[in-house]
Design a protein around this motif. Structure first.
Motif, mmCIF file in Angstrom:
data_model
loop_
_atom_site.group_PDB
_atom_site.id
_atom_site.type_symbol
_atom_site.label_atom_id
_atom_site.label_comp_id
_atom_site.label_asym_id
_atom_site.label_seq_id
_atom_site.Cartn_x
_atom_site.Cartn_y
_atom_site.Cartn_z
ATOM 1 N N ILE A 198 27.093 40.444 66.629
ATOM 2 C CA ILE A 198 26.312 41.073 65.563
ATOM 3 C C ILE A 198 25.016 41.569 66.192
ATOM 4 N N ASP A 199 24.783 42.836 66.152
ATOM 5 C CA ASP A 199 23.680 43.450 66.892
ATOM 6 C C ASP A 199 22.345 43.284 66.156
ATOM 7 N N LEU A 200 21.980 42.028 65.960
ATOM 8 C CA LEU A 200 20.746 41.666 65.274
ATOM 9 C C LEU A 200 20.110 40.471 65.962
ATOM 10 N N ASP A 201 18.824 40.295 65.780
ATOM 11 C CA ASP A 201 18.158 39.039 66.128
ATOM 12 C C ASP A 201 18.283 38.122 64.913
ATOM 13 N N ILE A 202 19.304 37.297 64.904
ATOM 14 C CA ILE A 202 19.504 36.398 63.768
ATOM 15 C C ILE A 202 18.677 35.142 64.018
ATOM 16 N N GLU A 203 17.412 35.238 63.668
ATOM 17 C CA GLU A 203 16.475 34.141 63.903
ATOM 18 C C GLU A 203 16.505 33.205 62.705
ATOM 19 N N ALA A 204 17.635 32.534 62.589
ATOM 20 C CA ALA A 204 17.879 31.586 61.504
ATOM 21 C C ALA A 204 18.916 30.588 61.998
ATOM 22 N N GLY A 205 18.865 29.379 61.455
ATOM 23 C CA GLY A 205 19.832 28.375 61.845
ATOM 24 C C GLY A 205 19.413 27.599 63.075
ATOM 25 N N GLU A 206 20.418 27.030 63.748
ATOM 26 C CA GLU A 206 20.154 26.133 64.870
ATOM 27 C C GLU A 206 19.824 26.887 66.142
ATOM 28 N N LYS A 207 18.884 26.328 66.905
ATOM 29 C CA LYS A 207 18.495 26.872 68.210
ATOM 30 C C LYS A 207 19.202 26.107 69.329
ATOM 31 N N ASN A 208 18.835 26.461 70.565
ATOM 32 C CA ASN A 208 19.321 25.735 71.748
ATOM 33 C C ASN A 208 19.015 24.244 71.630
ATOM 34 N N PHE A 209 19.938 23.415 72.101
ATOM 35 C CA PHE A 209 19.677 21.975 72.164
ATOM 36 C C PHE A 209 18.947 21.618 73.445
ATOM 37 N N HIS A 210 19.397 22.154 74.555
ATOM 38 C CA HIS A 210 18.818 21.818 75.870
ATOM 39 C C HIS A 210 17.621 22.717 76.166
#
Length: 210
Positions: A198-210
């Motif tokens: 999906i050609d978007l910055d989906i800045e929602a939900g879970e991020k990197n764990f490490h």
């Protein structure tokens, strides 16, 4: 090592601060939105607790990996969508690769048409099968954040198919989550295909764990 009570207090304080910051940004402007964000924060708190203490969590099934609270974007109502599902006339079985190289048959049943800033993006929906033969539906995707602020393989959303062809689905990217392979090499998970980008910055939900 923190006790359960101490850990719970830390999580509550962190999530309360998160809610306060959302208020400061005028992101909670009505009771319904406030209730939504509080519900989302509660879900995240419960997931952290379960990941730390449930015997079936990835951290307790792989004791070489140390638990730490999961990282998330702040709740963002802009990434909650009401969408229709477009069913494919021909539902082909395709092969999805797992992170350990295994092949996983899945059925691409259709897609959701996501309208964001007057552009339409396809969000594919897959039907897969558990080891016991039970079917389930999923969305897995990559986006512009993948490999940067979010897990390099991609993220997932659970999907529940409705029999009504005109049903309007709520797709909430604030609930996008990492598969278990994001936490431990013991696990394998499906890799989103090129068509799932999906050609978007989906800045929602879970991020990197490490």
């Amino acid at each position: 090592m923190l006790s359960k009570a101490s850990y719970g207090l830390i999580v509550i304080l962190f999530l309360t601060l998160l809610l306060i910051e959302a208020c400061k940004e005028n992101r909670i402007d009505d009771p319904e939105m406030k209730a939504y964000i509080e519900s989302l924060i509660k879900e995240r708190k419960e997931k952290n607790y379960n990941f730390q203490f449930d015997i079936n969590s990835p951290f307790n099934r792989d004791t070489t990996v140390s638990f730490k609270p999961l990282h998330y974007y702040e709740p963002n109502p802009d990434f909650v969508f009401k969408l229709n599902l477009f069913i494919n006339e021909v539902q082909d079985t395709i092969t999805i690769l797992g992170t350990k190289g295994e092949k996983r048959p899945s059925i691409l049943i259709g897609y959701l048409g996501l309208n964001y800033d007057d552009k339409i993006y396809k969000v594919n929906v897959y039907k897969s099968f558990s080891r016991t033969g039970d079917e389930y539906y999923s969305i897995w995707f990559t986006d512009k954040t993948t490999g940067n602020t979010t897990y390099g393989v991609g993220r997932y959303l659970d999907f529940e198919l409705n029999d009504n062809p005109d049903f309007v689905y709520t797709i909430d990217f604030n609930r996008a989550y990492n598969p278990y392979c994001a936490y431990s090499a013991l696990f394998t998970c499906p890799i989103p295909r090129e068509e799932d980008y999906i050609d978007l910055d989906i800045e929602a939900g879970e991020k990197n764990f490490h």
